[in-house]
Motif scaffolding. Structure first.
Motif, mmCIF file in Angstrom:
data_model
loop_
_atom_site.group_PDB
_atom_site.id
_atom_site.type_symbol
_atom_site.label_atom_id
_atom_site.label_comp_id
_atom_site.label_asym_id
_atom_site.label_seq_id
_atom_site.Cartn_x
_atom_site.Cartn_y
_atom_site.Cartn_z
ATOM 1 N N VAL A 12 -0.491 -1.333 5.571
ATOM 2 C CA VAL A 12 0.937 -1.412 6.234
ATOM 3 C C VAL A 12 1.090 0.042 5.414
ATOM 4 O O VAL A 12 1.062 0.093 4.395
ATOM 5 N N GLN A 13 2.290 0.996 5.925
ATOM 6 C CA GLN A 13 2.267 2.257 5.231
ATOM 7 C C GLN A 13 3.976 2.138 3.967
ATOM 8 O O GLN A 13 4.343 0.399 4.141
ATOM 9 N N PRO A 14 3.941 2.799 2.942
ATOM 10 C CA PRO A 14 4.812 2.136 2.145
ATOM 11 C C PRO A 14 6.107 2.415 2.016
ATOM 12 O O PRO A 14 6.860 3.397 3.526
ATOM 13 N N GLY A 15 6.933 1.111 2.218
ATOM 14 C CA GLY A 15 8.429 1.231 2.859
ATOM 15 C C GLY A 15 8.014 0.192 4.026
ATOM 16 O O GLY A 15 9.465 -0.180 4.257
ATOM 17 N N GLY A 16 6.985 -0.533 4.565
ATOM 18 C CA GLY A 16 7.043 -1.083 5.687
ATOM 19 C C GLY A 16 7.356 -2.617 5.045
ATOM 20 O O GLY A 16 7.138 -3.351 4.118
ATOM 21 N N SER A 17 6.860 -3.571 5.827
ATOM 22 C CA SER A 17 7.001 -4.708 5.396
ATOM 23 C C SER A 17 6.163 -5.340 6.121
ATOM 24 O O SER A 17 4.804 -5.329 6.716
ATOM 25 N N LEU A 85 7.843 -2.018 0.659
ATOM 26 C CA LEU A 85 6.038 -2.013 -0.033
ATOM 27 C C LEU A 85 6.300 -0.404 -0.254
ATOM 28 O O LEU A 85 6.584 0.413 -0.104
ATOM 29 N N LYS A 86 4.996 -0.976 -1.890
ATOM 30 C CA LYS A 86 5.302 0.015 -1.933
ATOM 31 C C LYS A 86 3.551 0.208 -2.580
ATOM 32 O O LYS A 86 3.017 -0.626 -2.353
ATOM 33 N N PRO A 87 2.707 1.573 -2.773
ATOM 34 C CA PRO A 87 1.498 1.335 -2.383
ATOM 35 C C PRO A 87 1.045 0.415 -4.294
ATOM 36 O O PRO A 87 -0.577 0.350 -3.895
ATOM 37 N N GLU A 88 1.779 0.570 -5.094
ATOM 38 C CA GLU A 88 1.718 -0.701 -5.884
ATOM 39 C C GLU A 88 1.324 -1.826 -5.399
ATOM 40 O O GLU A 88 0.854 -2.717 -6.566
ATOM 41 N N GLY A 110 -5.708 -20.103 -2.617
ATOM 42 C CA GLY A 110 -6.515 -20.650 -1.030
ATOM 43 C C GLY A 110 -8.005 -19.042 -1.121
ATOM 44 O O GLY A 110 -7.797 -18.718 -2.587
ATOM 45 N N GLN A 111 -8.500 -18.668 -0.463
ATOM 46 C CA GLN A 111 -9.294 -17.667 -0.651
ATOM 47 C C GLN A 111 -8.993 -16.531 -0.760
ATOM 48 O O GLN A 111 -9.418 -15.142 -1.108
ATOM 49 N N GLY A 112 -7.604 -15.714 -0.027
ATOM 50 C CA GLY A 112 -6.666 -14.096 -0.446
ATOM 51 C C GLY A 112 -6.734 -13.753 0.666
ATOM 52 O O GLY A 112 -7.408 -13.698 1.838
ATOM 53 N N THR A 113 -6.200 -12.857 0.735
ATOM 54 C CA THR A 113 -5.607 -12.128 1.959
ATOM 55 C C THR A 113 -5.430 -10.449 1.499
ATOM 56 O O THR A 113 -4.568 -10.730 0.470
ATOM 57 N N GLN A 114 -5.859 -9.349 2.275
ATOM 58 C CA GLN A 114 -5.839 -8.215 1.737
ATOM 59 C C GLN A 114 -4.802 -7.324 1.854
ATOM 60 O O GLN A 114 -4.010 -7.437 3.523
ATOM 61 N N VAL A 115 -3.478 -7.303 1.422
ATOM 62 C CA VAL A 115 -2.503 -6.157 1.666
ATOM 63 C C VAL A 115 -2.825 -4.859 0.300
ATOM 64 O O VAL A 115 -3.725 -4.356 -0.293
#
Length: 119
Positions: A12-17, A85-88, A110-115
């Motif tokens: 997702v781009q910065p500022g997105g949800s 959302l922020k890059p950090e 859980g197994q985790g999900t990448q953001v």
């Protein structure tokens, strides 16, 4: 035993949800709190948000006002609504459940999900 399966991660781009979900199955009656953790590359896993069986919530300072944790009506699904959302915020996000049967306390992951937050 409790099984947890996360979904909803992505780019997702910065500022997105994004909205993460965690489906719980098994002995869900024993769960008294659920958490979202995240781990960025080269960093320790950190607690992001908590919700108790009484629906009390708590957040890390870094996400307050931007993230919202909630549970579905059937209490077997955990959500994390992430806004601004922020890059950090880039990390693998993990669902965690704390369960108690009698005096025994277990935690499940859980197994985790990448953001990934990037332009």
């Amino acid at each position: 035993q409790v099984q947890l399966v996360e979904s909803g991660g992505g780019l997702v781009q910065p500022g997105g949800s994004l909205r993460l979900s965690c489906a719980a199955s098994g002995s869900i009656f024993s769960i008294y709190a659920m958490n979202w953790y995240r781990q960025a590359p080269g960093k320790e896993r950190e607690l992001v948000a908590t919700i108790t069986s009484g629906d009390s919530t708590n957040y890390a300072d870094s996400v307050k006002g931007r993230f919202t944790v909630s549970r579905g009506n059937a209490k077997n699904t955990l959500f994390l609504e992430m806004n601004s959302l922020k890059p950090e915020d880039t990390a693998v996000y993990y669902c965690n459940a704390l369960a108690a049967i009698g005096r025994r306390v277990d935690d499940y992951w859980g197994q985790g999900t990448q953001v990934t937050v990037s332009s």
